[in-house]
Scaffold this active site. Structure first.
Site, PDB file in Angstrom:
ATOM      1  N   LYS A  80       0.861  -1.188   0.000  1.00 56.00           N
ATOM      2  CA  LYS A  80       0.000   0.000   0.000  1.00 56.00           C
ATOM      3  C   LYS A  80       0.894   1.234   0.000  1.00 56.00           C
ATOM      4  CE  LYS A  80      -4.014   1.786   2.615  1.00 56.00           C
ATOM      5  NZ  LYS A  80      -4.969   1.443   3.683  1.00 56.00           N
ATOM      6  N   SER A 155      -9.814   1.227   2.469  1.00 55.84           N
ATOM      7  CA  SER A 155      -8.940   2.051   1.665  1.00 55.84           C
ATOM      8  C   SER A 155      -7.819   1.271   0.979  1.00 55.84           C
ATOM      9  CB  SER A 155      -8.314   3.135   2.548  1.00 55.84           C
ATOM     10  OG  SER A 155      -7.514   2.569   3.559  1.00 55.84           O
ATOM     11  N   SER A 179     -10.017  -1.273   6.644  1.00 56.36           N
ATOM     12  CA  SER A 179      -9.437  -1.072   5.316  1.00 56.36           C
ATOM     13  C   SER A 179      -8.660  -2.233   4.721  1.00 56.36           C
ATOM     14  CB  SER A 179      -8.529   0.160   5.331  1.00 56.36           C
ATOM     15  OG  SER A 179      -9.305   1.309   5.182  1.00 56.36           O
TER      16      SER A 179
END
Ligand code: GLN
Length: 496
Positions: A80, A155, A179
């Site tokens: 990420k 996310s 997330s």
């Protein structure tokens, strides 16, 4: 030769160790899958072929010298884009950090590399991890590989999609309120939020420091377990004062089954109106699966579960406001040129650098921490935090894990949810776990009969009950079967 799509992380590490294929070959297959597939799904912000091949060559050299290889030798991984990795940018999908070069490597990333993982890409995300659909990325939205008209969740949407579309075998995401688990559920992959403190946060751009936790996403529970092994085997990280020793023989206990164990459920929640029929059916099938595997189903109550979202939207924004104050147009990130005063420079840099959701959270946080307001919201939210944690502690006296939905529905259409409150409510089943610092995992339980989209069950466990949680997740997966790479992307490019 086999397709990378069909290989697990364990298969890749074993194949590299046995000399069936080289780490460079695997890396090239992953890079060619990215070339062939990412145009359609936009899972990534940056791929780093040279860095990846460099790491792969080092693995192959170690192999040639007869040195021992790690448990993730040659496994292609995405990170990420809120995780620092030298040789890549770390943007948090924000204009504020566009072009920011990583100045060191996050401990979680380093531990994956130490185990032989190959860093091939940085994954798209909601800006600074605020969001549930990856639509707030300042650069581009990411699409769900099971239906490219739908969101991947967020996310950590780029992480989930890069795994589900077979660009990489594993990814690391972060989970402050859901997330990792929610995008995993929308994309048909496994996503683990470890207990708070199990994985170091050093080098991960902070959102809510008392809630943030890094964890792995993979196409099977055993792949996620291998990543957990890599992330924790070196013990606590002295660079993160909240990190703890969480070493465990995750692989060794995985196959021990759940006979004689206890799974907690909240019946009224499973029957609640807000859940889609498909999600409810998935949960009922999971209950039946656990029963036939010999576990007892027990009723539990989490009295304050429905208040978790309120507590989260006080604690989360308050912490985010404090953490993001560093982006002041002077020390970090975007700097507005030609300003006459420092105040103007800060105001204009922040106005330009942050997107709408990042601004909303920070304004909310600033308000909540203001004197006079603080006592009204922040204090009660902390009290609620204690009540929620107590509820869980009581429930775990009666069961090993709790079965819950991950989200009320499967993935929705891009652009469908524009109301911030409605978006926030989609996290109502994941957030309480972060509030309590416990562990949780999203496990695919098949495809919806109406939507054709992946469905998932969430299992939650007590703090540092990660090994037990993974054992239950594995038992569920063994019965319902993993989904593998999304069919439209299977075998498209990426040949070994
Ligand atoms: N969707 C939640 C939010 O927007 C959770 C985000 C996260 O876990 N990073 O706050």
């Amino acid at each position: 030769m086999a397709w990378l799509d069909e290989l697990s992380a364990g298969d890749i590490a074993a194949g590299v160790a046995a000399g069936d294929f080289s780490a460079v070959e695997v890396t090239q297959a992953s890079l060619s899958a990215i070339d062939a597939r990412d145009g359609e799904i936009a899972a990534l912000i940056e791929s780093c072929p040279e860095l990846a091949l460099d790491y792969a060559r080092r693995i192959d050299e170690r192999k040639a010298q007869g040195q021992e290889l790690g448990c993730l030798a040659g496994v292609p991984v995405s990170f990420k884009d809120n995780m620092q990795l030298i040789g890549t940018h770390t943007t948090c999908a924000s204009r504020m950090l566009e072009g920011y070069e990583s100045v060191y490597t996050a401990t979680c990333v380093q531990r994956m590399l130490d185990a032989g993982a190959i860093p091939v890409a940085k994954a798209n995300m909601d800006e600074f991890a605020f969001g549930s659909s990856t639509e707030t990325s300042a650069f581009h939205p990411t699409r769900n590989p099971w239906d490219t008209e739908r969101v991947p969740g967020g996310s950590s949407g780029g992480s989930a999609v890069s795994v589900a579309a077979g660009e990489v075998t594993l990814s690391l995401g972060s989970d402050t309120g859901g997330s990792i688990r929610q995008p995993a559920s929308f994309c048909g992959v496994v996503g683990l939020k470890p207990s708070y403190g199990a994985v170091s946060r050093y080098g991960v751009v902070a959102f809510g420091s008392s809630l943030d936790q890094v964890g792995p996403l993979g196409r099977s529970v055993s792949d996620v377990v291998l990543a957990m092994q890599a992330l924790t085997q070196a013990g606590r990280d002295r660079l993160d004062s909240t990190s703890q020793d969480c070493q465990s023989d995750f692989c060794g206990t995985l196959n021990q089954g759940v006979a004689g164990g206890r799974v907690g459920v909240m019946r009224e929640l499973i029957e609640a109106e807000g859940l889609s029929d498909e999600v409810r059916d998935g949960l009922k099938r999971s209950i039946a699966t656990f029963e036939s595997a010999g576990a007892e189903i027990v009723d539990v109550e989490l009295e304050h579960l429905t208040s978790a979202i309120a507590a989260y939207y006080v604690i989360g924004p308050a912490e985010a406001f404090s953490n993001l104050a560093r982006f002041d147009g002077v020390r970090y990130g975007y700097q507005e040129p030609d300003c006459e005063t420092l105040a103007e420079q800060t105001a204009k840099s922040r106005a330009h650098g942050f997107g709408i959701e990042a601004k909303r959270r920070q304004m909310l946080g600033a308000y909540l921490l203001a004197s006079g307001v603080y006592d009204k919201y922040y204090y009660p939210a902390q009290k609620l935090r204690t009540l929620i944690t107590d509820d869980y502690n009581k429930a775990y006296e009666r069961c090993d894990v709790i079965l819950l939905p991950v989200a009320p529905t499967c993935a929705w259409k891009l652009g469908e949810i524009t109301n911030a409150r409605q978006m926030y409510l989609s996290d109502m089943f994941t957030i309480s776990n972060n509030i309590a610092g416990n562990c949780g995992i999203s496990v695919p339980v098949g495809l919806g009969s109406a939507s054709g989209m992946p469905l998932a069950a969430q299992l939650q466990g007590p703090a540092f009950g990660d090994a037990t949680l993974l054992r239950y997740a594995h038992a569920l997966e063994s019965e319902v079967g993993a989904l593998g790479v999304a069919p439209a992307f299977f075998g498209k490019g990426g040949e070994l």
